[in-house]
Design a protein around this motif. Structure first.
Motif, mmCIF file in Angstrom:
data_model
loop_
_atom_site.group_PDB
_atom_site.id
_atom_site.type_symbol
_atom_site.label_atom_id
_atom_site.label_comp_id
_atom_site.label_asym_id
_atom_site.label_seq_id
_atom_site.Cartn_x
_atom_site.Cartn_y
_atom_site.Cartn_z
ATOM 1 N N ARG A 92 0.822 -1.206 0.000
ATOM 2 C CA ARG A 92 0.000 0.000 0.000
ATOM 3 C C ARG A 92 0.859 1.260 0.000
ATOM 4 O O ARG A 92 0.541 2.244 -0.676
ATOM 5 N N ILE A 93 1.951 1.254 0.757
ATOM 6 C CA ILE A 93 2.848 2.413 0.792
ATOM 7 C C ILE A 93 3.462 2.642 -0.584
ATOM 8 O O ILE A 93 3.562 3.770 -1.064
ATOM 9 N N ALA A 94 3.886 1.567 -1.240
ATOM 10 C CA ALA A 94 4.477 1.675 -2.571
ATOM 11 C C ALA A 94 3.467 2.225 -3.571
ATOM 12 O O ALA A 94 3.779 3.127 -4.365
ATOM 13 N N GLU A 95 2.251 1.718 -3.531
ATOM 14 C CA GLU A 95 1.228 2.160 -4.473
ATOM 15 C C GLU A 95 0.792 3.594 -4.211
ATOM 16 O O GLU A 95 0.537 4.368 -5.137
ATOM 17 N N LEU A 96 0.721 3.966 -2.942
ATOM 18 C CA LEU A 96 0.372 5.346 -2.598
ATOM 19 C C LEU A 96 1.431 6.314 -3.114
ATOM 20 O O LEU A 96 1.103 7.386 -3.640
ATOM 21 N N THR A 97 2.702 5.940 -2.970
ATOM 22 C CA THR A 97 3.781 6.801 -3.460
ATOM 23 C C THR A 97 3.694 6.959 -4.965
ATOM 24 O O THR A 97 3.869 8.059 -5.507
ATOM 25 N N TYR A 98 3.404 5.868 -5.661
ATOM 26 C CA TYR A 98 3.244 5.917 -7.115
ATOM 27 C C TYR A 98 2.121 6.883 -7.495
ATOM 28 O O TYR A 98 2.286 7.751 -8.363
ATOM 29 N N ASP A 99 0.986 6.758 -6.841
ATOM 30 C CA ASP A 99 -0.152 7.624 -7.142
ATOM 31 C C ASP A 99 0.175 9.089 -6.872
ATOM 32 O O ASP A 99 -0.155 9.973 -7.664
ATOM 33 N N HIS A 100 0.819 9.340 -5.748
ATOM 34 C CA HIS A 100 1.121 10.731 -5.391
ATOM 35 C C HIS A 100 2.070 11.363 -6.399
ATOM 36 O O HIS A 100 1.884 12.506 -6.815
ATOM 37 N N HIS A 101 3.089 10.638 -6.815
ATOM 38 C CA HIS A 101 4.054 11.191 -7.764
ATOM 39 C C HIS A 101 3.387 11.501 -9.105
ATOM 40 O O HIS A 101 3.663 12.532 -9.714
ATOM 41 N N LEU A 163 14.177 4.103 -0.657
ATOM 42 C CA LEU A 163 14.976 4.422 -1.840
ATOM 43 C C LEU A 163 14.439 3.693 -3.081
ATOM 44 O O LEU A 163 14.291 4.303 -4.154
ATOM 45 N N VAL A 164 14.136 2.425 -2.949
ATOM 46 C CA VAL A 164 13.639 1.646 -4.085
ATOM 47 C C VAL A 164 12.286 2.175 -4.556
ATOM 48 O O VAL A 164 12.064 2.386 -5.754
ATOM 49 N N ILE A 165 11.381 2.409 -3.629
ATOM 50 C CA ILE A 165 10.046 2.900 -3.995
ATOM 51 C C ILE A 165 10.135 4.275 -4.643
ATOM 52 O O ILE A 165 9.545 4.523 -5.705
ATOM 53 N N SER A 166 10.875 5.175 -4.019
ATOM 54 C CA SER A 166 10.989 6.540 -4.534
ATOM 55 C C SER A 166 11.647 6.559 -5.907
ATOM 56 O O SER A 166 11.224 7.312 -6.789
ATOM 57 N N SER A 167 12.660 5.740 -6.106
ATOM 58 C CA SER A 167 13.373 5.714 -7.386
ATOM 59 C C SER A 167 12.447 5.314 -8.521
ATOM 60 O O SER A 167 12.409 5.950 -9.578
ATOM 61 N N TYR A 168 11.691 4.267 -8.313
ATOM 62 C CA TYR A 168 10.765 3.783 -9.344
ATOM 63 C C TYR A 168 9.701 4.832 -9.653
ATOM 64 O O TYR A 168 9.432 5.155 -10.815
ATOM 65 N N CYS A 169 9.081 5.363 -8.612
ATOM 66 C CA CYS A 169 7.981 6.315 -8.805
ATOM 67 C C CYS A 169 8.474 7.623 -9.404
ATOM 68 O O CYS A 169 7.792 8.227 -10.245
ATOM 69 N N LEU A 196 1.517 -0.470 -14.085
ATOM 70 C CA LEU A 196 2.747 0.102 -13.536
ATOM 71 C C LEU A 196 2.644 0.313 -12.024
ATOM 72 O O LEU A 196 3.637 0.189 -11.312
ATOM 73 N N ARG A 197 1.446 0.600 -11.569
ATOM 74 C CA ARG A 197 1.212 0.767 -10.129
ATOM 75 C C ARG A 197 1.407 -0.564 -9.411
ATOM 76 O O ARG A 197 2.042 -0.634 -8.352
ATOM 77 N N ALA A 198 0.856 -1.629 -9.989
ATOM 78 C CA ALA A 198 0.988 -2.950 -9.372
ATOM 79 C C ALA A 198 2.430 -3.441 -9.412
ATOM 80 O O ALA A 198 2.871 -4.179 -8.526
ATOM 81 N N MET A 199 3.163 -3.017 -10.436
ATOM 82 C CA MET A 199 4.540 -3.468 -10.599
ATOM 83 C C MET A 199 5.412 -3.120 -9.396
ATOM 84 O O MET A 199 6.143 -3.971 -8.882
ATOM 85 N N ILE A 200 5.329 -1.860 -8.933
ATOM 86 C CA ILE A 200 6.188 -1.464 -7.812
ATOM 87 C C ILE A 200 5.779 -2.202 -6.541
ATOM 88 O O ILE A 200 6.629 -2.606 -5.746
ATOM 89 N N GLY A 201 4.483 -2.439 -6.369
ATOM 90 C CA GLY A 201 4.049 -3.220 -5.213
ATOM 91 C C GLY A 201 4.575 -4.637 -5.271
ATOM 92 O O GLY A 201 5.096 -5.172 -4.286
ATOM 93 N N ASP A 202 4.496 -5.261 -6.458
ATOM 94 C CA ASP A 202 4.989 -6.633 -6.631
ATOM 95 C C ASP A 202 6.495 -6.717 -6.410
ATOM 96 O O ASP A 202 6.988 -7.655 -5.773
ATOM 97 N N VAL A 203 7.210 -5.747 -6.956
ATOM 98 C CA VAL A 203 8.680 -5.757 -6.847
ATOM 99 C C VAL A 203 9.110 -5.657 -5.389
ATOM 100 O O VAL A 203 9.960 -6.432 -4.910
ATOM 101 N N VAL A 204 8.532 -4.727 -4.656
ATOM 102 C CA VAL A 204 8.930 -4.519 -3.261
ATOM 103 C C VAL A 204 8.547 -5.719 -2.399
ATOM 104 O O VAL A 204 9.341 -6.184 -1.563
ATOM 105 N N VAL A 205 7.342 -6.238 -2.610
ATOM 106 C CA VAL A 205 6.899 -7.387 -1.818
ATOM 107 C C VAL A 205 7.773 -8.604 -2.122
ATOM 108 O O VAL A 205 8.211 -9.326 -1.201
ATOM 109 N N ALA A 206 8.060 -8.864 -3.401
ATOM 110 C CA ALA A 206 8.886 -10.010 -3.772
ATOM 111 C C ALA A 206 10.289 -9.877 -3.173
ATOM 112 O O ALA A 206 10.866 -10.862 -2.681
#
Length: 214
Positions: A92-101, A163-169, A196-206
């Motif tokens: 959720r944090i990863a997806e929220l960051t993506y949406d905000h950016h 860092l990973v979440i922010s870089s992607y977004c 693309l939103r789901a991608m960052i969530g999947d990457v971080v969780v994996a």
């Protein structure tokens, strides 16, 4: 007795409108390329009024930077991590960051401009270091709970994840034109947004649920 609250609300609205327009102007033209007179024209106010609220062009730019960072930090606090299990909270944090950016592209441009200038202005905002601590704090809370439950790896800290979440977004907006030209793919295509939103969530969780390598 009723006039003071009304005047205060008027001042708050005026200041907020000046900040909004100044954010657009500085994101478009940078600090050097933005004229206070132009901001005054776009807000149908006066240069003197802007100086009254902020003190000058530099102080206005600093207020814009601080407000931009405050926006993403406040958005992060909307994720009630205590109500979610750790893996879902991280997603959720990863997806929220993506949406905000994507919804605040001027923030990305302001950060890019500030990095071009080697962070010369942001260094004057000591308050930002304190303001940014909750972002890491929220992640740290989630990671600690996930480790205790045996759900998340223990060799990654909160700043690594941030860092990973922010870089992607950040990349989605900052590199949209160059990436789009080179690979013929629009990173801001509404039809690909959920992917693309789901991608960052999947990457971080994996990554966080993988077995650490030796």
């Amino acid at each position: 007795m009723t006039e003071a609250p009304v005047r205060r609300r008027d001042r708050e609205r005026t200041r907020a409108e000046l900040l909004r327009v100044a954010t657009e102007a500085f994101a478009e033209s940078g600090f050097a390329g933005t004229r206070v007179d132009d901001i005054a024209d776009r807000t149908q106010t006066t240069k003197r009024m802007i100086y009254y609220y902020f003190g000058g062009k530099e102080q206005l730019y600093l207020a814009v930077l601080e407000n931009a960072y405050r926006g993403i930090r406040e958005a992060e606090q909307q994720v009630h991590v205590g109500d979610l299990e750790p893996v879902e909270a991280v997603r959720r944090i990863a997806e929220l960051t993506y949406d905000h950016h994507l919804n605040h592209r001027e923030f990305i441009r302001l950060v890019s401009i500030e990095n071009i200038h080697h962070g010369s202005y942001i260094r004057r905002l000591g308050s930002l270091k304190e303001l940014n601590q909750p972002a890491v704090g929220v992640l740290d809370t989630v990671l600690s709970r996930g480790r205790d439950e045996g759900r998340l790896r223990d060799d990654v800290d909160a700043l690594d994840v941030h860092l990973v979440i922010s870089s992607y977004c950040f990349f989605q907006v900052a590199n949209q034109h160059t990436f789009g030209y080179l690979f013929d793919r629009d990173l801001l295509d509404p039809d690909r947004r959920e992917h693309l939103r789901a991608m960052i969530g999947d990457v971080v969780v994996a990554w966080l649920t993988a077995t650490p390598t030796a």
